[in-house]
Design an enzyme around this catalytic site. Structure first.
Site, PDB file in Angstrom:
ATOM      1  N   LYS A 233      31.191  11.330  40.264  1.00  0.00           N
ATOM      2  CA  LYS A 233      31.706  11.433  38.892  1.00  0.00           C
ATOM      3  C   LYS A 233      31.671  12.885  38.394  1.00  0.00           C
ATOM      4  CE  LYS A 233      33.019  10.581  34.790  1.00  0.00           C
ATOM      5  NZ  LYS A 233      33.044   9.573  33.814  1.00  0.00           N
TER       6      LYS A 233
ATOM      7  N   CYS B 125      34.258  14.214  28.117  1.00  0.00           N
ATOM      8  CA  CYS B 125      33.783  14.282  29.513  1.00  0.00           C
ATOM      9  C   CYS B 125      33.810  15.664  30.139  1.00  0.00           C
ATOM     10  CB  CYS B 125      34.611  13.332  30.371  1.00  0.00           C
ATOM     11  SG  CYS B 125      34.292  11.619  29.990  1.00  0.00           S
TER      12      CYS B 125
END
Ligand code: UDX
Length: 448
Positions: A211, A267
């Protein structure tokens, strides 16, 4: 399979609805009672494409329910997806795990109450490598009889297209260290893998790192094209053509090569900062990652100076700039790390005023912006009211509705006939034909 979702933010809510649409029964939990009441009435708590229809349909079919009672979700779920926020710690820049720790503590404490019924905890929130291990240790310290397995299942959905991304994943990543979790996670995603979408099993630490690596790589890719764009503006090279030609090389791909005002959202900026901090903690010098963090901050902080330079080089002190867009990109109401925040805050420091309009982001922007800058900004209900009698117009978010405004009408409304378009969404020839001086990102500055 019965699914529990902890946290009904952008990921928890959209994915809970997606699982329900795929035929799983879903119970979503959140500590905010008002949110739960609103969701149970079928009113979305955030802006996301198709969310209202999915929410209403799944409530009507009784495929989803919302609760603020953890016992309900733990009793009723075989797999519990942890989808709470892991924001940036404002003091250290590290990933703030407080919501993860509080919710997993509550789960561990609750388990006795429900006879230590078996469940799988799938950690969906973005967490630094090693966090899953820590979560497990903490939970077992709290309740040694805890009957559960844990896996890491990072999400890759973009806001604004989160439902599409969940339903059409490039890959589903699951980090496991036992066979049962692997089998159960395989089953829960079967409706998607049956359609041919790949699932990739790995160990837990690797899943955690996939991720961070994906997000930081894309962050670096955009920072790179933004810097190439700066060279283009001073040399007459065309950044759009460069990105197109680079993208034709399959090793590079054309995606995420669009220059803009700088990267925002919940993010990329925070995950790049967190990865840089992880490196520092490990005693590593991660020069590329660190540089991308700086490059993005420098870009966003330079927006106000760009606007001032383009306004015939005059100071904007005491003058009003109109700003179209506040969210970090189109099709979301999220303003976290939005370049609009940097622009407004910098303009306010230079004693300029801002008249702003955004189709969905105003309320969240008010909450995010530095309170010192709030006095210098006025919010409007539509673009024309925002633009009226302002000095010049700046576009910072690529909302479709900004592409089809009546720019002839706007020409009569702004004092300096200048448009600064940080998303390059307008047609240069048409806008210049009206009489505007038009700057778009990547434009040869010698032609302005
Ligand atoms: C991102 C990731 O794409 C997703 O996989 C992850 O799960 C969450 O973070 P999101 O933050 O919703 O999704 O937005 P994204 O579309 O990736 O854009 C991030 C930022 O980069 C935005 O500010 C956007 O405007 C900017 N961007 C994106 C560019 O400037 N140029 C591009 O070519 C692409």
């Amino acid at each position: 399979m019965k699914i529990g979702i902890i946290g009904t933010g952008y990921i928890g809510l959209t994915e809970g609805l997606c699982f329900a649409s795929l035929g799983q029964h879903v119970i979503c939990y959140d500590i905010i009672k008002e949110k739960i009441e609103q969701l149970n009435k079928g009113i979305p708590t955030l802006f996301e494409e198709n969310i209202e229809t999915l929410l209403k349909d799944n409530l009507a079919k009784k495929m989803i329910e919302f609760t603020d009672d953890l016992e309900v979700v733990m009793k009723g779920s075989d797999i519990v997806f942890l989808c709470v926020n892991t924001p940036e710690d404002p003091d250290t820049g590290e990933c703030d795990l407080s919501q993860i720790l509080t919710s997993t503590k509550s789960i561990a404490e609750m388990s006795d109450k429900i006879g230590n019924k078996f469940f799988i905890l799938a950690v969906r929130s973005t967490v630094p490598v090693g966090t899953n291990k820590k979560i497990k240790e903490n939970m077992l310290k709290i309740n040694r009889k805890l009957n559960y397995l844990q896996c890491s299942n990072p999400e890759f959905s973009r806001q604004g297209s989160a439902i599409y991304d969940f339903m059409n994943p490039d890959r589903i990543v699951v980090g496991v260290d036992d066979e049962k979790s692997k089998e159960q996670m395989g089953l829960v995603y079967k409706p998607l893998t049956d359609k041919g979408f790949p699932i990739f099993f790995t160990n837990i630490e690797t899943a955690e790192m996939i991720k961070y690596s994906s997000n930081t790589f894309l962050n670096i890719k955009i920072c790179f094209i933004n810097e190439i764009c700066d060279i283009c503006e001073k040399t007459g090279a065309n950044v759009t053509d460069i990105a197109k030609a680079m993208g034709m090389d399959k090793r590079i791909s054309p995606l995420f090569l669009r220059p803009g005002p700088g990267i925002g959202g919940s993010c990329f900026p925070k995950d790049s900062i967190a990865l840089s901090k992880i490196g520092k903690k490990l005693g590593l010098s991660l020069k590329i990652i660190d540089a991308s963090v700086d490059s993005n901050i420098i870009r966003k902080n330079s927006l106000a100076d760009r606007v001032i330079k383009l306004s015939k080089g005059k100071s904007l002190e005491g003058k009003t700039v109109s700003l179209l867009g506040l969210t970090f990109k189109a099709n979301t109401d999220d303003t976290r790390y939005s370049p609009a925040l940097n622009l407004v805050e910098e303009l306010s420091k230079k004693n300029a005023k801002v008249h702003a309009y955004d189709p969905h982001g105003t309320e969240k922007f008010k909450y995010m912006v530095d309170p010192k800058a709030l006095d210098s900004i006025q919010f409007f209900e539509n673009a024309y009211d925002a633009v009226k009698d302002t000095e010049l117009l700046v576009i910072i978010t690529e909302w479709d509705e900004f592409k089809i405004l009546d720019y002839k009408k706007i020409y009569q409304m702004v004092k300096q006939k200048i448009i600064v378009d940080f998303r390059s969404i307008l047609n240069e020839k048409e806008i210049e034909k009206i009489g505007f001086k038009y700057y778009f990102i990547g434009k040869d500055l010698s032609k302005i």
